[in-house]
Design a protein around this motif. Structure first.
Motif, PDB file in Angstrom:
ATOM      1  N   HIS A  97      -3.616  -7.268  -5.387  1.00  0.00           N
ATOM      2  CA  HIS A  97      -4.960  -7.217  -4.699  1.00  0.00           C
ATOM      3  C   HIS A  97      -5.451  -8.371  -4.490  1.00  0.00           C
ATOM      4  CE1 HIS A  97      -4.117  -3.019  -5.165  1.00  0.00           C
ATOM      5  NE2 HIS A  97      -4.207  -3.078  -6.560  1.00  0.00           N
ATOM      6  N   GLU A 135       0.794  -1.188   0.135  1.00  0.00           N
ATOM      7  CA  GLU A 135      -0.117   0.108  -0.118  1.00  0.00           C
ATOM      8  C   GLU A 135       0.766   1.324   0.177  1.00  0.00           C
ATOM      9  OE1 GLU A 135      -2.271  -0.712   3.460  1.00  0.00           O
ATOM     10  OE2 GLU A 135      -3.933  -2.081   2.251  1.00  0.00           O
ATOM     11  N   GLU A 151       8.293  -3.796  -5.066  1.00  0.00           N
ATOM     12  CA  GLU A 151       7.632  -2.445  -5.364  1.00  0.00           C
ATOM     13  C   GLU A 151       7.873  -1.354  -4.417  1.00  0.00           C
ATOM     14  OE1 GLU A 151       4.055  -1.166  -7.688  1.00  0.00           O
ATOM     15  OE2 GLU A 151       5.485  -2.823  -7.751  1.00  0.00           O
ATOM     16  N   PHE A 164       2.133   1.575  -3.594  1.00  0.00           N
ATOM     17  CA  PHE A 164       1.383   1.938  -4.585  1.00  0.00           C
ATOM     18  C   PHE A 164       0.861   3.303  -4.562  1.00  0.00           C
ATOM     19  CE2 PHE A 164      -0.521  -2.858  -4.821  1.00  0.00           C
ATOM     20  CZ  PHE A 164       0.468  -3.157  -5.628  1.00  0.00           C
ATOM     21  N   PRO A 178      -3.037  -5.643 -10.430  1.00  0.00           N
ATOM     22  CA  PRO A 178      -4.528  -6.053  -9.917  1.00  0.00           C
ATOM     23  C   PRO A 178      -4.221  -7.417  -9.317  1.00  0.00           C
ATOM     24  CG  PRO A 178      -4.604  -5.326 -12.434  1.00  0.00           C
ATOM     25  CD  PRO A 178      -3.176  -5.391 -12.049  1.00  0.00           C
ATOM     26  N   ARG A 217       1.876   2.103 -13.481  1.00  0.00           N
ATOM     27  CA  ARG A 217       0.911   0.874 -13.678  1.00  0.00           C
ATOM     28  C   ARG A 217       0.473   0.361 -12.573  1.00  0.00           C
ATOM     29  NH1 ARG A 217       3.804  -1.132 -10.356  1.00  0.00           N
ATOM     30  NH2 ARG A 217       5.451  -2.487 -10.567  1.00  0.00           N
ATOM     31  N   ASP A 218      -0.650  -0.386 -12.763  1.00  0.00           N
ATOM     32  CA  ASP A 218      -1.259  -1.039 -11.709  1.00  0.00           C
ATOM     33  C   ASP A 218      -0.963  -2.620 -11.738  1.00  0.00           C
ATOM     34  OD1 ASP A 218      -2.654  -1.342  -9.400  1.00  0.00           O
ATOM     35  OD2 ASP A 218      -4.833  -1.484 -10.452  1.00  0.00           O
ATOM     36  N   THR A 260       3.409   4.050  -7.180  1.00  0.00           N
ATOM     37  CA  THR A 260       3.869   3.213  -8.427  1.00  0.00           C
ATOM     38  C   THR A 260       2.444   3.355  -9.212  1.00  0.00           C
ATOM     39  OG1 THR A 260       3.374   1.279  -7.184  1.00  0.00           O
ATOM     40  CG2 THR A 260       5.805   1.944  -7.159  1.00  0.00           C
ATOM     41  N   THR A 261       1.333   3.355  -8.659  1.00  0.00           N
ATOM     42  CA  THR A 261       0.282   3.121  -9.240  1.00  0.00           C
ATOM     43  C   THR A 261       0.051   4.100 -10.589  1.00  0.00           C
ATOM     44  OG1 THR A 261      -1.026   3.959  -7.661  1.00  0.00           O
ATOM     45  CG2 THR A 261      -1.154   1.629  -7.755  1.00  0.00           C
ATOM     46  N   ASP A 262       0.476   5.118 -10.449  1.00  0.00           N
ATOM     47  CA  ASP A 262       0.575   6.236 -11.557  1.00  0.00           C
ATOM     48  C   ASP A 262       1.517   5.689 -12.703  1.00  0.00           C
ATOM     49  OD1 ASP A 262      -0.850   7.797  -9.716  1.00  0.00           O
ATOM     50  OD2 ASP A 262       0.963   8.956  -9.220  1.00  0.00           O
TER      51      ASP A 262
END
Length: 355
Positions: free
Chosen positions: A193, A177, A317, A180, A190, A187-188, A183-185
């Motif tokens: 999760h 978390e 990550e 992220f 999924p 790529r994600d 980093t989610t900016d």
């Protein structure tokens, strides 16, 4: 050493103060030398020649990071407790919490000499019978750690084994978390999760309690130089505690490729593809030997193996976030953009029984 190396070395150790400290505890000597081992990771390693003795000093890195670095005195505590047990560890010498000596806690141990295996197979072990023994030695040594009567050796307060496994899932979920947030900016992932939900729903109830190493894998073990492969010493006890021994076994297995895996690459830095050569035990054979040595049944193997790969992905990550924020100078960190999704896909294959 370069000028910058000299400056960093001076931050690591006051040579005169260390000499005075060692002399007061070990007696005078005409030979005293200190060199930094550049291969250190979270904690720093200094090689010390004291007369005819070859010693190692372990301390946290200097500066602000020392406050949050792994506790070197904790590492000393467990190795000191394991002296005289079936677990091969370096001989401990001294521990010091007086920061006036070199600026931090530190401890001293006898320097071991042997073979540490990373991504290349030693020539002297490159025979099927040696390969099999190497794998057996790894499992037998792990079993000896887990068989330690931690109360008898004075480690009854070394951790909180109740709830350990749940805390592991919670901790590494939080690490994802945190990463992220940045980093989610880019790529994600999924699959992470989905894995988090599965792990949270499948935490084993009432696992056994044991002394656990926390980072048990090939390059944290030293072998005797000459064949047959024999474990000489286990290092890097920084993450050790009392907890669930199957977490250690799952971690070892996550670094041990098998025929049929989609890729032999494991971890955040690749893998030890040589472990696929003729003679090395399979993961199932490692588990069978572990169960025979400990009397424990490795139930919920998908959970522990998936958790190990999930943890590797979380480390990657976090590396990727540090890269994106410009807080790292490591060529492997940008590779985590692709490697973490690869690790997450591997963990899903484990959960689904495909690996």
């Amino acid at each position: 050493m370069s000028e910058s190396d000299d400056s960093y070395f001076e931050r690591l150790v006051d040579v005169d103060a260390l000499e005075s400290y060692l002399e007061s505890h070990l007696g005078a000597t005409d030979t005293f030398e200190v060199d930094r081992h550049a291969g250190g990771h979270s904690n720093e390693t200094l090689f010390v020649t004291w007369g005819d003795r070859d010693l190692v000093v372990r301390r946290p890195p200097p500066g602000e990071t020392a406050d949050t670095a792994h506790d070197v005195l904790r590492e000393y505590t467990v190795m000191e407790a394991l002296q005289g047990t079936d677990v091969p560890v370096p001989e401990t010498v001294l521990a010091c919490d007086d920061h006036d000596v070199i600026g931090s806690d530190f401890y001293v141990m006898v320097r071991e000499r042997g073979v540490v295996i990373r991504d290349e197979e030693p020539d002297q072990f490159a025979a099927p019978d040696h390969r099999r023994r190497l794998g057996e030695q790894m499992v037998d040594t792990l079993a000896s750690i887990h068989r330690v009567d931690y109360e008898a050796v004075g480690l009854e307060e070394f951790g909180r084994p109740d709830g350990f496994t749940q805390r592991q899932v919670d901790r590494w979920q939080r690490q994802y978390e945190w990463a992220f947030e940045v980093t989610t900016d880019e790529r994600d992932v999924p699959a992470v999760h989905e894995l988090t939900d599965w792990l949270q729903a499948n935490v084993p109830e009432d696992p056994p309690h044991a002394l656990v190493h926390g980072d048990y894998k090939l390059d944290n073990v030293m072998f005797e130089t000459s064949p047959p492969p024999t474990v000489r010493s286990v290092f890097d006890w920084e993450m050790s505690t009392l907890g669930d021994p199957f977490a250690d076994l799952g971690w070892l297995l996550s670094y041990w490729p098998d025929d049929g895996d989609q890729s032999a690459a494991v971890g955040t830095a690749g893998g030890a593809e040589f472990l696929l050569r003729d003679g090395y035990p399979t993961r199932d054979e490692l588990v069978d030997r572990y169960e025979s040595a400990t009397g424990l049944e490795f139930a919920n193997d998908r959970f522990y193996r998936a958790l190990a790969v999930y943890k590797l992905g979380a480390l990657g990550e976090m590396f990727f976030r540090r890269h994106l924020e410009g807080n790292a100078d490591d060529d492997t960190y940008p590779q985590m953009e692709e490697r973490v999704p690869t690790l997450a896909a591997r963990a899903k294959r484990i959960v689904e029984g495909e690996e």
